[in-house]
Design a protein around this motif. Sequence first.
Motif, PDB file in Angstrom:
ATOM      1  N   TRP A   1       0.862  -1.221   0.046  1.00 26.64           N
ATOM      2  CA  TRP A   1      -0.162   0.203   0.193  1.00 26.64           C
ATOM      3  C   TRP A   1       0.968   1.776  -0.248  1.00 26.64           C
ATOM      4  O   TRP A   1       1.637   1.141   1.197  1.00 26.64           O
ATOM      5  CB  TRP A   1      -0.900  -0.362   1.677  1.00 26.64           C
TER       6      TRP A   1
ATOM      7  N   GLN B   1       0.668   5.004   0.316  1.00 29.07           N
ATOM      8  CA  GLN B   1      -0.695   6.499   0.438  1.00 29.07           C
ATOM      9  C   GLN B   1       0.095   8.096   0.002  1.00 29.07           C
ATOM     10  O   GLN B   1       1.350   7.936   0.313  1.00 29.07           O
ATOM     11  CB  GLN B   1      -0.882   6.265   2.022  1.00 29.07           C
TER      12      GLN B   1
ATOM     13  N   LEU C   1     -12.053   0.805   0.026  1.00 32.61           N
ATOM     14  CA  LEU C   1     -10.323   0.382   0.335  1.00 32.61           C
ATOM     15  C   LEU C   1     -10.215   0.186   2.031  1.00 32.61           C
ATOM     16  O   LEU C   1      -8.880  -0.852   2.254  1.00 32.61           O
ATOM     17  CB  LEU C   1      -9.324   1.914   0.146  1.00 32.61           C
ATOM     18  N   ALA C   2     -11.497   0.941   3.137  1.00 32.02           N
ATOM     19  CA  ALA C   2     -11.739   0.337   4.035  1.00 32.02           C
ATOM     20  C   ALA C   2     -11.755  -0.959   4.708  1.00 32.02           C
ATOM     21  O   ALA C   2     -11.574  -1.624   5.004  1.00 32.02           O
ATOM     22  CB  ALA C   2     -13.229   1.223   4.741  1.00 32.02           C
ATOM     23  N   GLU C   3     -12.693  -1.453   3.013  1.00 35.94           N
ATOM     24  CA  GLU C   3     -12.648  -3.492   3.065  1.00 35.94           C
ATOM     25  C   GLU C   3     -12.101  -4.003   2.652  1.00 35.94           C
ATOM     26  O   GLU C   3     -11.700  -5.095   3.508  1.00 35.94           O
ATOM     27  CB  GLU C   3     -13.938  -3.513   2.514  1.00 35.94           C
TER      28      GLU C   3
ATOM     29  N   MET D   1      -9.293  -3.241   3.222  1.00 35.28           N
ATOM     30  CA  MET D   1      -7.742  -2.950   4.389  1.00 35.28           C
ATOM     31  C   MET D   1      -8.126  -4.184   5.292  1.00 35.28           C
ATOM     32  O   MET D   1      -7.479  -4.585   5.803  1.00 35.28           O
ATOM     33  CB  MET D   1      -8.191  -1.741   4.552  1.00 35.28           C
ATOM     34  N   ARG D   2      -9.303  -5.143   5.327  1.00 37.71           N
ATOM     35  CA  ARG D   2     -10.010  -5.369   6.864  1.00 37.71           C
ATOM     36  C   ARG D   2      -9.523  -7.469   6.175  1.00 37.71           C
ATOM     37  O   ARG D   2      -8.671  -8.083   7.036  1.00 37.71           O
ATOM     38  CB  ARG D   2     -11.551  -5.742   6.132  1.00 37.71           C
TER      39      ARG D   2
ATOM     40  N   LEU E   1      -8.272   7.016   1.371  1.00 41.99           N
ATOM     41  CA  LEU E   1      -7.738   6.196   2.596  1.00 41.99           C
ATOM     42  C   LEU E   1      -8.137   7.138   3.875  1.00 41.99           C
ATOM     43  O   LEU E   1      -7.760   6.302   5.004  1.00 41.99           O
ATOM     44  CB  LEU E   1      -5.833   6.284   2.804  1.00 41.99           C
TER      45      LEU E   1
ATOM     46  N   SER F   1      -9.088   4.257   5.851  1.00 35.90           N
ATOM     47  CA  SER F   1      -8.150   3.094   6.961  1.00 35.90           C
ATOM     48  C   SER F   1      -7.124   3.918   7.307  1.00 35.90           C
ATOM     49  O   SER F   1      -6.634   4.870   7.509  1.00 35.90           O
ATOM     50  CB  SER F   1      -7.736   3.089   5.157  1.00 35.90           C
TER      51      SER F   1
ATOM     52  N   VAL G   1      -3.414   3.160   7.485  1.00 42.60           N
ATOM     53  CA  VAL G   1      -1.460   3.104   6.778  1.00 42.60           C
ATOM     54  C   VAL G   1      -0.436   4.328   6.891  1.00 42.60           C
ATOM     55  O   VAL G   1      -0.443   4.756   7.591  1.00 42.60           O
ATOM     56  CB  VAL G   1      -1.809   3.168   4.770  1.00 42.60           C
TER      57      VAL G   1
END
Length: 247
Positions: free
Chosen positions: A3, A5, A206-208, A210-211, A238, A241, A243
């Motif tokens: 990932w 950022q 993206l949060a999904e 990241m799980r 993000l 999320s 990161v």
Amino acid sequence: MKWIQVKNYTEMSQLAARIMTEKIAEKPNATLGLATGGTPEQMYRWLREYSAERQLSFRDVQTFNLDEYIGLGREHPNSYYQYMRTHLFAHIDLPEAHAHLPNGLAADVNAECLRYEALIEQAGGIDLQLLGVGKNGHIGFNEPGTPFTSRTHLVQLTESTRAANACYFSSLEAVPTHAITMGIATITKSKEILLLASGREKANVLAELMRGEVTEELPASVLLNHANATIIADEDALAFSIVAKRK
Ligand code: F6R
């Protein structure tokens, strides 16, 4: 999966364009997988600029786009071929015969899908595949539920995907109902994958991701298992999320 950022859309576009440029510098006959949509627009601009600065030629490059609408020929203003012509092909020395997209007017769609797969194989497979991501996690036009084993195939577009793309057409009714897309297995066979995400509208997906759960209900999650996949996402994408910041 790595990932990265970045601050904003411009930084995302510049970094992705640098990676693409580097690929062509390192392998002048590289096979690139390309995406359309809003996300990579500025990336193409920087790719044109960086490759010109370095006097790189696309003469020996081959490109394969992810998808094309059924019913739209190359000359149709809303075809993905026209998008690619506007944003990239018209500005570089890529031979027309090296720019591949599925044929949206093919009389036999299944034969067209097989032809496209064979062409990718003949080109030695995709060295670097660029992706955007849909709000529902789709990659290419592979909507949630598409098998990870899928190859290039015909898809019926979901209403949410048609609505998301309606801004490029005169009306929602004008958006085609079907498309040909590379399959998920076609995409993951690529040696390297770069997924770009920008803006708050991508923050949920993206949060999904990241799980960390790999599921066909979230097509982009297949990348979590890929040996050489990178997500470049900006701060807005993000927002939900966590990161580590890029140095
Ligand atoms: C484009 C494609 C799609 C888009 C996705 C995101 O060739 O296959 O998967 O990458 O729908 O679209 P944008 O970038 O417009 O948000």
